[in-house]
Scaffold this motif. Structure first.
Motif, mmCIF file in Angstrom:
data_model
loop_
_atom_site.group_PDB
_atom_site.id
_atom_site.type_symbol
_atom_site.label_atom_id
_atom_site.label_comp_id
_atom_site.label_asym_id
_atom_site.label_seq_id
_atom_site.Cartn_x
_atom_site.Cartn_y
_atom_site.Cartn_z
ATOM 1 N N ALA A 47 -27.501 40.327 -11.974
ATOM 2 C CA ALA A 47 -26.489 40.486 -11.599
ATOM 3 C C ALA A 47 -26.497 39.623 -10.128
ATOM 4 O O ALA A 47 -25.774 39.539 -9.346
ATOM 5 N N GLY A 48 -28.462 38.854 -9.915
ATOM 6 C CA GLY A 48 -28.805 38.540 -9.118
ATOM 7 C C GLY A 48 -28.322 37.121 -9.663
ATOM 8 O O GLY A 48 -28.134 36.992 -10.109
ATOM 9 N N GLU A 49 -28.484 36.618 -8.091
ATOM 10 C CA GLU A 49 -28.701 34.456 -8.006
ATOM 11 C C GLU A 49 -29.945 34.276 -9.323
ATOM 12 O O GLU A 49 -30.391 35.087 -9.475
ATOM 13 N N ALA A 50 -29.024 32.763 -9.918
ATOM 14 C CA ALA A 50 -30.316 32.588 -10.652
ATOM 15 C C ALA A 50 -29.943 30.858 -10.585
ATOM 16 O O ALA A 50 -29.314 30.252 -10.175
ATOM 17 N N PHE A 51 -30.771 30.139 -11.041
ATOM 18 C CA PHE A 51 -30.700 29.230 -11.268
ATOM 19 C C PHE A 51 -29.470 28.211 -11.838
ATOM 20 O O PHE A 51 -28.702 28.870 -12.717
ATOM 21 N N PRO A 52 -28.705 27.771 -11.121
ATOM 22 C CA PRO A 52 -27.107 27.221 -11.551
ATOM 23 C C PRO A 52 -27.168 26.399 -12.959
ATOM 24 O O PRO A 52 -26.124 27.349 -13.567
ATOM 25 N N ASP A 53 -28.281 26.267 -13.992
ATOM 26 C CA ASP A 53 -27.995 25.929 -15.310
ATOM 27 C C ASP A 53 -28.652 27.326 -16.013
ATOM 28 O O ASP A 53 -28.478 27.061 -17.565
ATOM 29 N N THR A 54 -28.672 28.244 -15.584
ATOM 30 C CA THR A 54 -28.876 29.611 -16.343
ATOM 31 C C THR A 54 -27.514 30.397 -16.965
ATOM 32 O O THR A 54 -26.919 30.564 -16.110
ATOM 33 N N PRO A 55 -27.744 30.307 -18.189
ATOM 34 C CA PRO A 55 -26.456 30.812 -18.253
ATOM 35 C C PRO A 55 -27.076 32.602 -18.159
ATOM 36 O O PRO A 55 -27.747 33.183 -17.681
ATOM 37 N N TRP B 257 -31.620 49.644 -16.420
ATOM 38 C CA TRP B 257 -30.679 50.868 -15.251
ATOM 39 C C TRP B 257 -30.126 48.800 -15.301
ATOM 40 O O TRP B 257 -30.193 48.671 -14.628
ATOM 41 N N PRO B 258 -28.630 48.918 -15.651
ATOM 42 C CA PRO B 258 -27.542 48.293 -15.050
ATOM 43 C C PRO B 258 -27.584 47.864 -12.818
ATOM 44 O O PRO B 258 -27.842 48.240 -12.427
ATOM 45 N N ASP B 259 -27.349 46.796 -12.911
ATOM 46 C CA ASP B 259 -28.188 45.990 -11.888
ATOM 47 C C ASP B 259 -26.722 46.691 -10.938
ATOM 48 O O ASP B 259 -25.888 45.442 -11.804
ATOM 49 N N GLY B 260 -26.823 46.454 -10.110
ATOM 50 C CA GLY B 260 -25.392 46.942 -9.312
ATOM 51 C C GLY B 260 -24.973 48.196 -9.176
ATOM 52 O O GLY B 260 -23.814 48.176 -8.069
ATOM 53 N N ASP C 257 -30.078 61.871 -14.134
ATOM 54 C CA ASP C 257 -29.727 60.592 -14.957
ATOM 55 C C ASP C 257 -31.324 59.696 -14.984
ATOM 56 O O ASP C 257 -32.534 59.708 -14.900
ATOM 57 N N LEU C 258 -30.896 58.972 -13.405
ATOM 58 C CA LEU C 258 -31.932 58.066 -12.760
ATOM 59 C C LEU C 258 -33.528 59.098 -11.965
ATOM 60 O O LEU C 258 -34.394 58.440 -12.325
ATOM 61 N N ARG C 259 -32.215 60.460 -11.744
ATOM 62 C CA ARG C 259 -33.907 61.093 -11.505
ATOM 63 C C ARG C 259 -35.269 61.554 -12.821
ATOM 64 O O ARG C 259 -35.979 61.305 -12.323
ATOM 65 N N ARG C 260 -34.201 61.871 -13.765
ATOM 66 C CA ARG C 260 -34.585 62.054 -15.017
ATOM 67 C C ARG C 260 -35.854 61.153 -15.386
ATOM 68 O O ARG C 260 -36.770 61.153 -15.839
ATOM 69 N N ASP C 261 -34.992 59.608 -14.775
ATOM 70 C CA ASP C 261 -36.239 58.820 -15.669
ATOM 71 C C ASP C 261 -37.053 58.340 -14.817
ATOM 72 O O ASP C 261 -38.073 57.900 -15.551
ATOM 73 N N ILE C 262 -36.665 58.044 -14.031
ATOM 74 C CA ILE C 262 -38.768 58.315 -12.342
ATOM 75 C C ILE C 262 -39.050 59.140 -12.802
ATOM 76 O O ILE C 262 -40.130 58.942 -12.855
ATOM 77 N N SER C 263 -37.986 60.770 -12.756
ATOM 78 C CA SER C 263 -39.770 61.972 -13.172
ATOM 79 C C SER C 263 -40.443 61.474 -14.609
ATOM 80 O O SER C 263 -41.418 61.754 -14.526
ATOM 81 N N ASP D 218 -28.589 50.180 -4.701
ATOM 82 C CA ASP D 218 -29.060 50.019 -5.366
ATOM 83 C C ASP D 218 -30.449 50.234 -5.272
ATOM 84 O O ASP D 218 -31.556 51.174 -5.077
ATOM 85 N N HIS D 219 -30.681 50.046 -3.383
ATOM 86 C CA HIS D 219 -32.060 50.694 -3.528
ATOM 87 C C HIS D 219 -32.022 51.611 -2.609
ATOM 88 O O HIS D 219 -32.843 52.170 -2.865
ATOM 89 N N ARG D 220 -31.119 52.206 -1.467
ATOM 90 C CA ARG D 220 -30.877 53.058 -1.741
ATOM 91 C C ARG D 220 -30.540 54.246 -2.352
ATOM 92 O O ARG D 220 -30.886 55.078 -2.336
ATOM 93 N N ALA D 221 -29.721 53.815 -3.859
ATOM 94 C CA ALA D 221 -30.172 54.387 -4.544
ATOM 95 C C ALA D 221 -31.020 55.177 -5.149
ATOM 96 O O ALA D 221 -31.382 55.974 -5.654
ATOM 97 N N VAL D 222 -31.885 53.797 -5.349
ATOM 98 C CA VAL D 222 -33.034 54.014 -6.123
ATOM 99 C C VAL D 222 -33.751 54.864 -5.362
ATOM 100 O O VAL D 222 -34.929 56.446 -5.641
#
Length: 239
Positions: free
Chosen positions: A48-56, A85-88, A95-101, A130-134
């Motif tokens: 969900a972040g930035e990318a080069f303009p011509d990157t699909p 996991w889905p960005d943003g 479930d996130l706690r489980r995956d990190i565990s 996202d930073h705070r959630a992680v």
């Protein structure tokens, strides 16, 4: 604040590609130079972040993963794991706690490096949701989940992953962090790691100057001297 120990293995948990490089790439370089094994576990692929303009948009995740792998090599890290996991859209869910565990039990680190769960309205870019959630999920995975055989019992009963206690956790991007790591001698590798994230950093007109200013301010605040560059962390005793 506890004194920093000398680990043999460190697990870095972040939300996105490039998070560790902005917050701790210099520190990671000092660890790998000292023979410490470092593993990255990155919750999203940054799609969900930035990318080069011509990157699909459909190709952004693969692009950002490849940039992170290249950046990791700049600081001596070859084990980079993406959890997809889905960005943003991250929340500090069970479930996130489980995956990190799961990753903690797989890697069995002596130290974890995680984002901050704090909301700092004066430094809002460091407080991405996202930073705070992680950050919140990761500290819960360190304590109590990963060490508790009855937390996420499928990890032990189905996957055979024995509980693991991480004795020390470092938190990056804390406003009042008090433990400084001098990265002056490896600053060029931090810069190279961030330059590897070209889709994110090519727009900076003076990336090196920005990083030197940030790191110099940290070094001065924590007493390292005017000619030094540093990264700062809060060290939490999670033994």
């Amino acid at each position: 604040m506890p004194e920093a120990s000398v680990p043999s293995r460190v697990l870095v948990v972040t939300a996105h590609p490039d998070d560790v490089d902005f917050g701790a790439a210099g520190t990671v370089a000092t660890w790998t130079d000292a023979g410490i094994e470092v593993v990255y576990a990155i919750m999203t692929s940054g799609e969900a972040g930035e990318a080069f303009p011509d990157t699909p948009r459909s190709e952004v995740a693969a692009l950002r993963e490849s940039e992170q792998i290249a950046a990791a090599k700049c600081v001596g890290v070859t084990d980079v794991r993406f959890l997809h996991w889905p960005d943003g859209r991250l929340t500090p869910s069970l479930d996130l706690r489980r995956d990190i565990s799961r990753v903690i039990r797989q890697v069995r680190p002596d130290r974890a490096l995680i984002p901050s769960a704090e909301l700092d309205l004066e430094r809002i870019y460091a407080s991405h949701p996202d930073h705070r959630a992680v950050g919140e999920a990761a500290i819960a995975a360190v304590y109590p989940d990963a060490r508790n055989p009855w937390a996420h019992p499928e990890l032990l009963e189905v996957e055979g992953l024995e509980p693991w206690t991480v004795p020390e956790t470092w938190v990056m991007s804390m406003k009042n962090a008090e433990h400084a790591v001098d990265i002056t001698d490896v600053f060029d590798r931090k810069l190279a790691a961030l330059q590897a994230h070209a889709s994110q950093t090519n727009g900076h007109t003076d990336l090196e100057g920005m990083l030197r200013t940030w790191g110099g301010a940290v070094a001065q605040r924590l007493g390292l001297g005017e000619d030094r560059i540093a990264e700062a962390f809060q060290i939490v005793n999670t033994r």
